[in-house]
Design a protein around this motif. Sequence first.
Motif, mmCIF file in Angstrom:
data_model
loop_
_atom_site.group_PDB
_atom_site.id
_atom_site.type_symbol
_atom_site.label_atom_id
_atom_site.label_comp_id
_atom_site.label_asym_id
_atom_site.label_seq_id
_atom_site.Cartn_x
_atom_site.Cartn_y
_atom_site.Cartn_z
ATOM 1 N N SER A 59 0.806 -1.222 0.000
ATOM 2 C CA SER A 59 0.000 0.000 0.000
ATOM 3 C C SER A 59 0.837 1.269 0.000
ATOM 4 C CB SER A 59 -0.934 0.004 1.220
ATOM 5 O OG SER A 59 -0.188 -0.042 2.434
ATOM 6 N N ILE A 60 2.119 1.176 0.365
ATOM 7 C CA ILE A 60 2.974 2.365 0.335
ATOM 8 C C ILE A 60 3.097 2.886 -1.086
ATOM 9 C CG2 ILE A 60 5.315 3.235 0.762
ATOM 10 C CD1 ILE A 60 5.576 1.325 3.056
ATOM 11 N N GLU A 61 3.025 1.999 -2.061
ATOM 12 C CA GLU A 61 3.213 2.415 -3.445
ATOM 13 C C GLU A 61 2.096 3.346 -3.919
ATOM 14 O OE1 GLU A 61 4.846 -0.087 -6.248
ATOM 15 O OE2 GLU A 61 6.086 -1.212 -4.837
ATOM 16 N N ASN A 62 0.977 3.373 -3.205
ATOM 17 C CA ASN A 62 -0.081 4.325 -3.556
ATOM 18 C C ASN A 62 0.357 5.766 -3.313
ATOM 19 O OD1 ASN A 62 -1.942 2.311 -4.270
ATOM 20 N ND2 ASN A 62 -2.568 2.028 -2.142
ATOM 21 N N ALA A 63 1.422 5.945 -2.515
ATOM 22 C CA ALA A 63 1.915 7.295 -2.230
ATOM 23 C C ALA A 63 2.750 7.851 -3.378
ATOM 24 C CB ALA A 63 2.758 7.281 -0.951
ATOM 25 N N PHE A 64 3.215 6.984 -4.281
ATOM 26 C CA PHE A 64 4.106 7.416 -5.355
ATOM 27 C C PHE A 64 3.311 7.881 -6.577
ATOM 28 C CE2 PHE A 64 6.629 3.717 -3.487
ATOM 29 C CZ PHE A 64 7.277 4.530 -2.564
ATOM 30 N N PRO A 65 3.896 8.755 -7.389
ATOM 31 C CA PRO A 65 3.226 9.122 -8.639
ATOM 32 C C PRO A 65 3.057 7.885 -9.512
ATOM 33 C CG PRO A 65 5.504 9.926 -8.591
ATOM 34 C CD PRO A 65 5.178 9.456 -7.218
ATOM 35 N N ASN A 66 1.889 7.720 -10.093
ATOM 36 C CA ASN A 66 1.549 6.546 -10.903
ATOM 37 C C ASN A 66 1.551 5.258 -10.078
ATOM 38 O OD1 ASN A 66 1.339 8.117 -13.284
ATOM 39 N ND2 ASN A 66 3.553 7.991 -13.569
ATOM 40 N N GLN A 67 1.507 5.369 -8.738
ATOM 41 C CA GLN A 67 1.494 4.213 -7.843
ATOM 42 C C GLN A 67 2.665 3.260 -8.105
ATOM 43 O OE1 GLN A 67 -1.750 5.051 -9.526
ATOM 44 N NE2 GLN A 67 -1.618 6.514 -7.828
#
Length: 246
Positions: free
Chosen positions: A39-47
């Motif tokens: 779920s941390i990857e939702n914080a990045f641009p383009n997930q």
Amino acid sequence: MNTTAEKNNIIRDLEREILSLQGLVKRSGTHPLDIGLGSIENAFPNQTFPVAAMHEFISYSREEAAATNGFIGGLLGKLMHHGGACLWIGNKRTIFPAGLKNFGIDPERIIFIDLIKPKDILWTVEEALKCSALAAVVGELTELNFKESRRLQLAVEQSRVTGLLHRYNPLVENTVACVSRWKIQPMVSEAADGMPGVGWPRWNVQLQKIRNGKPGSWQVEWTSEGFSVKSRPLMRFEKFELLQTG
């Protein structure tokens, strides 16, 4: 055409163009790299975890430095999964190479370079980041100004190498050109199934800055399966309170 639809299309085009200029979009014919951060990857641009970019990690104690190196080890295991070597550059080697096996890394695939002068470390990091044959470069340093960090970011945008900068006990948390800023703090581990001994490494992971993304804080554990996210990210007001009191 509907005026609202036109505006939305223009905004999306501008977002894609800005991300492209910042090196935060994948090139055609490539697939996003799965770092396994859940779920941390939702914080990045383009997930998607930004590769071909510079990431900054800050620690202020030996315990935080050890936790940060562990988290970096987890990232390297994913970044090096499809091949390539890594250069780890610093002046005091604080990591036990054989321990990298716990993160799925063969120690012989990491080349350690130990230098004395900070300017030599910075120069070597910059030159290493220009080598497209590498999967990643880790640089251990203390101080870094914006101009220096900008040179590093420009280097990775050309080579597509991912750079991880670990700044130990800097005098000030100044603005740099890195796309993210992380703080990793150790947490008490839990032994599995009530067995005695030490469990898997567990960290409080703070993503304090992410360009075009959403900062947050999570509890993360490293297991035989990789990263395991244990808690939700902080909301905006929670993040603000954390930065104010931390």
